[in-house]
Write a protein that holds these residues in place. Structure first.
Motif, PDB file in Angstrom:
ATOM      1  N   PHE A 156     -34.954  50.709  16.297  1.00  0.00           N
ATOM      2  CA  PHE A 156     -36.053  50.161  15.638  1.00  0.00           C
ATOM      3  C   PHE A 156     -37.226  51.242  16.022  1.00  0.00           C
ATOM      4  O   PHE A 156     -37.994  51.735  15.022  1.00  0.00           O
ATOM      5  N   LEU A 157     -37.414  51.744  16.988  1.00  0.00           N
ATOM      6  CA  LEU A 157     -38.553  52.366  17.517  1.00  0.00           C
ATOM      7  C   LEU A 157     -38.480  53.764  17.205  1.00  0.00           C
ATOM      8  O   LEU A 157     -39.259  54.651  16.806  1.00  0.00           O
ATOM      9  N   SER A 158     -37.107  54.168  17.027  1.00  0.00           N
ATOM     10  CA  SER A 158     -36.910  55.582  16.281  1.00  0.00           C
ATOM     11  C   SER A 158     -37.111  55.761  15.112  1.00  0.00           C
ATOM     12  O   SER A 158     -37.617  56.709  14.701  1.00  0.00           O
ATOM     13  N   PHE A 159     -36.891  54.539  14.380  1.00  0.00           N
ATOM     14  CA  PHE A 159     -37.112  54.477  12.987  1.00  0.00           C
ATOM     15  C   PHE A 159     -38.578  54.687  12.688  1.00  0.00           C
ATOM     16  O   PHE A 159     -39.051  55.262  11.678  1.00  0.00           O
ATOM     17  N   VAL A 160     -39.331  53.808  13.486  1.00  0.00           N
ATOM     18  CA  VAL A 160     -40.683  54.013  13.292  1.00  0.00           C
ATOM     19  C   VAL A 160     -41.152  55.283  13.591  1.00  0.00           C
ATOM     20  O   VAL A 160     -42.036  55.904  12.856  1.00  0.00           O
TER      21      VAL A 160
ATOM     22  N   TRP B 220     -39.198  42.644   7.433  1.00  0.00           N
ATOM     23  CA  TRP B 220     -37.761  42.264   7.516  1.00  0.00           C
ATOM     24  C   TRP B 220     -37.660  40.771   7.202  1.00  0.00           C
ATOM     25  O   TRP B 220     -38.336  39.911   7.456  1.00  0.00           O
ATOM     26  N   GLU B 221     -36.476  40.562   6.689  1.00  0.00           N
ATOM     27  CA  GLU B 221     -36.249  38.908   6.400  1.00  0.00           C
ATOM     28  C   GLU B 221     -34.788  38.721   6.848  1.00  0.00           C
ATOM     29  O   GLU B 221     -33.700  39.796   7.066  1.00  0.00           O
TER      30      GLU B 221
ATOM     31  N   VAL C 193     -34.292  46.287   7.561  1.00  0.00           N
ATOM     32  CA  VAL C 193     -35.748  46.530   7.850  1.00  0.00           C
ATOM     33  C   VAL C 193     -36.224  47.305   6.878  1.00  0.00           C
ATOM     34  O   VAL C 193     -35.397  48.541   6.480  1.00  0.00           O
ATOM     35  N   THR C 194     -37.331  47.186   6.184  1.00  0.00           N
ATOM     36  CA  THR C 194     -37.672  48.210   5.066  1.00  0.00           C
ATOM     37  C   THR C 194     -38.881  48.802   5.336  1.00  0.00           C
ATOM     38  O   THR C 194     -39.901  47.887   5.859  1.00  0.00           O
ATOM     39  N   SER C 195     -39.361  49.897   4.702  1.00  0.00           N
ATOM     40  CA  SER C 195     -40.796  50.498   4.720  1.00  0.00           C
ATOM     41  C   SER C 195     -40.738  51.337   3.569  1.00  0.00           C
ATOM     42  O   SER C 195     -39.875  52.020   3.219  1.00  0.00           O
ATOM     43  N   PRO C 196     -42.094  51.306   2.847  1.00  0.00           N
ATOM     44  CA  PRO C 196     -42.359  52.374   2.098  1.00  0.00           C
ATOM     45  C   PRO C 196     -42.233  53.664   2.278  1.00  0.00           C
ATOM     46  O   PRO C 196     -42.411  53.858   3.736  1.00  0.00           O
ATOM     47  N   SER C 197     -42.035  54.674   1.522  1.00  0.00           N
ATOM     48  CA  SER C 197     -41.999  56.066   2.013  1.00  0.00           C
ATOM     49  C   SER C 197     -42.950  56.640   2.519  1.00  0.00           C
ATOM     50  O   SER C 197     -43.039  57.506   3.200  1.00  0.00           O
ATOM     51  N   THR C 198     -44.405  55.952   2.416  1.00  0.00           N
ATOM     52  CA  THR C 198     -45.583  56.509   2.788  1.00  0.00           C
ATOM     53  C   THR C 198     -46.482  55.345   3.089  1.00  0.00           C
ATOM     54  O   THR C 198     -46.100  54.278   2.886  1.00  0.00           O
ATOM     55  N   GLY C 199     -47.262  55.763   3.909  1.00  0.00           N
ATOM     56  CA  GLY C 199     -48.352  54.630   4.515  1.00  0.00           C
ATOM     57  C   GLY C 199     -49.234  54.314   3.494  1.00  0.00           C
ATOM     58  O   GLY C 199     -49.600  55.020   2.656  1.00  0.00           O
ATOM     59  N   THR C 200     -50.009  53.117   3.916  1.00  0.00           N
ATOM     60  CA  THR C 200     -51.218  52.811   2.848  1.00  0.00           C
ATOM     61  C   THR C 200     -52.390  53.091   3.626  1.00  0.00           C
ATOM     62  O   THR C 200     -52.726  52.995   4.590  1.00  0.00           O
ATOM     63  N   ARG C 201     -53.280  53.638   2.888  1.00  0.00           N
ATOM     64  CA  ARG C 201     -54.580  54.205   3.341  1.00  0.00           C
ATOM     65  C   ARG C 201     -55.485  53.062   3.245  1.00  0.00           C
ATOM     66  O   ARG C 201     -55.870  52.282   2.213  1.00  0.00           O
ATOM     67  N   ARG C 202     -56.115  52.836   4.680  1.00  0.00           N
ATOM     68  CA  ARG C 202     -57.214  51.508   4.496  1.00  0.00           C
ATOM     69  C   ARG C 202     -58.362  52.564   5.004  1.00  0.00           C
ATOM     70  O   ARG C 202     -58.494  53.342   5.637  1.00  0.00           O
TER      71      ARG C 202
ATOM     72  N   SER D 138     -34.924  52.276   5.330  1.00  0.00           N
ATOM     73  CA  SER D 138     -34.411  51.174   5.638  1.00  0.00           C
ATOM     74  C   SER D 138     -33.441  51.240   6.980  1.00  0.00           C
ATOM     75  O   SER D 138     -32.945  52.408   7.567  1.00  0.00           O
ATOM     76  N   LEU D 139     -33.428  50.099   7.831  1.00  0.00           N
ATOM     77  CA  LEU D 139     -32.664  50.022   9.104  1.00  0.00           C
ATOM     78  C   LEU D 139     -32.023  48.723   9.146  1.00  0.00           C
ATOM     79  O   LEU D 139     -32.455  47.630   9.121  1.00  0.00           O
ATOM     80  N   SER D 140     -30.754  48.803   9.301  1.00  0.00           N
ATOM     81  CA  SER D 140     -29.755  47.675   9.100  1.00  0.00           C
ATOM     82  C   SER D 140     -29.963  47.054  10.527  1.00  0.00           C
ATOM     83  O   SER D 140     -30.178  47.346  11.596  1.00  0.00           O
ATOM     84  N   THR D 141     -29.731  45.435  10.381  1.00  0.00           N
ATOM     85  CA  THR D 141     -29.726  44.663  11.452  1.00  0.00           C
ATOM     86  C   THR D 141     -28.334  44.089  11.884  1.00  0.00           C
ATOM     87  O   THR D 141     -28.254  43.298  12.668  1.00  0.00           O
TER      88      THR D 141
END
Length: 414
Positions: free
Chosen positions: A367-371, A388-389, A394-403, A59-62
């Motif tokens: 944010f870009l560093s976080f990404v 983000w709301e 800002v939140t993100s799952p620990s792993t990416g989703t495979r598509r 997560s990243l604080s705003t």
């Protein structure tokens, strides 16, 4: 435009290291604390201590106070190309849709409602183009972007992030946004991170429930452009013609924010027709409409909310001025005003609790560093979703989703 490395007037925040750098330095001794950090902590809770990290691994604080430090380095944006979209939204690797600004009278009396019922072709909002047009431009212009030591046919780019200007604008304004959240999808491919927007459920509902009045008021902004733009340098505006919002001219600019190399595109309303005007993007002009200001409260709201978005949208690509048409309740433009982007921060400096450019740019940089920290798997079939709301992290799952097919880089395989 504003200086690209400015000084924060608040001395208490000078020389504070970036939050992302601080987390890396403290990672060993704060590992247990970070593991138990809580995402989605509301912004209005008590502020952090001076050494608290604004983001954990997920997560990243705003919270604004975390980003009140020196203005980050932001290189003067350089236009590396452009493209056009025609009346059927077809891509062209040229500037055929460029328009030229024709200065109107100071009291123009433009009727922005004209043509809405019978001369308006509206772009289909249900078609989600994602990064397709940007990728088409990259495919046609690889030689301008190839990393050193690679061939022009290689997919490797000398770029950290590829995205739309509008997505970066949402990042800049996030610390002050109170109404609309967002979701951004990220894919890492051959070292470059591609950022695209994903429609939120709230945005989908808002679009479905728009009133006829709201739809018409959205048209007014395009109509103002039709009153003030010509198709040729010596031409005149044609407000009696058909207005087709499929058509667009887009600049593609390259720049650097802190240590993040950026390539992004954004739609340009028009350019200065003076043959002695500076080179792009400094010759571009942003056109806006807004309700006329009649009370101190209205002026305060204009400074606090509208000027934030105007500044962010134009500062990013290096567009130096906004021409605003102020309209009455019936949609008639009654006054014009020019806002140099370099002067907007001075306009708001006496406004209590107003937004700060330093907070906007530092949050975007972090944010870009976080990404970069989150999206580690270099695979176009893996997508990381960041959400983000307002008043949340800002939140993100620990792993990416495979598509099976990436929402960003499918064009690479064509």
């Amino acid at each position: 435009m504003e200086q690209h490395r400015s000084h924060n007037p608040n001395p208490s925040h000078q020389n504070r290291p970036s939050a992302y750098k601080r987390e890396r330095e403290d990672n060993g001794r704060n590992h247990c604390e970070n593991k138990h950090s809580r995402p989605n902590r509301p912004q209005n809770q008590s502020g952090p201590s001076r050494g608290q990290n604004p983001h954990s691994s997920l997560s990243l604080s705003t919270r604004r106070e975390l980003y009140e430090r020196d203005f980050p380095v932001y290189k003067q944006p350089v236009e590396v190309g452009c493209f056009s979209l025609d009346s059927e939204r077809r891509f062209f690797n040229d500037g055929r849709q460029m328009r030229y600004y024709v200065e109107p009278d100071r009291s123009p009396n433009f009727d922005l409602r004209d043509g809405y019922k019978d001369r308006f072709i509206k772009r289909d909002d249900s078609v989600k183009e994602k990064l397709d047009h940007m990728l088409r431009w990259i495919l046609a212009n690889r030689s301008k972007l190839s990393a050193r030591g690679t061939t022009a046919s290689s997919c490797d780019l000398d770029i950290d992030f590829v995205t739309w200007r509008g997505h970066l604008t949402k990042l800049l304004t996030a610390p002050y946004e109170t109404r609309e959240g967002w979701q951004l999808a990220v894919t890492r491919f051959r070292g470059t991170l591609y950022i695209s927007e994903v429609e939120t459920e709230a945005a989908r509902r808002d679009q479905e429930n728009r009133t006829e009045r709201h739809e018409e008021m959205m048209y007014w902004g395009y109509k103002f452009e039709q009153y003030t733009c010509a198709d040729t340098v010596h031409g005149r505006p044609d407000p009696g013609g058909v207005l087709n919002t499929n058509e667009a001219f887009c600049t593609v600019v390259q720049t650097r924010l802190a240590d993040h190399r950026l390539l992004f595109s954004g739609e340009v309303d028009c350019r200065d027709k003076d043959p002695n005007a500076p080179a792009a993007p400094a010759c571009y002009i942003e056109l806006k409409t807004s309700a006329e200001i009649c009370t101190p409260k209205q002026r305060s709201n204009f400074h606090r909310f509208k000027l934030l978005k105007w500044w962010a949208q134009s500062f990013l690509p290096g567009v130096p001025r906004v021409v605003a048409g102020f309209r009455d309740e019936e949609g008639v433009v009654v006054a014009l005003e020019i806002f140099p982007i370099s002067k907007i921060s001075h306009l708001i400096k006496n406004e209590p609790n107003c937004w700060k450019p330093t907070v906007c740019m530092n949050f975007c940089s972090d944010f870009l560093s976080f990404v970069k920290h989150i999206a580690t798997e270099d695979n176009p079939s893996v997508v990381y979703l960041l959400s983000w709301e307002p008043r949340r992290d800002v939140t993100s799952p620990s792993t990416g989703t495979r598509r099976t097919a990436s929402c960003h880089t499918g064009l690479w395989r064509r």
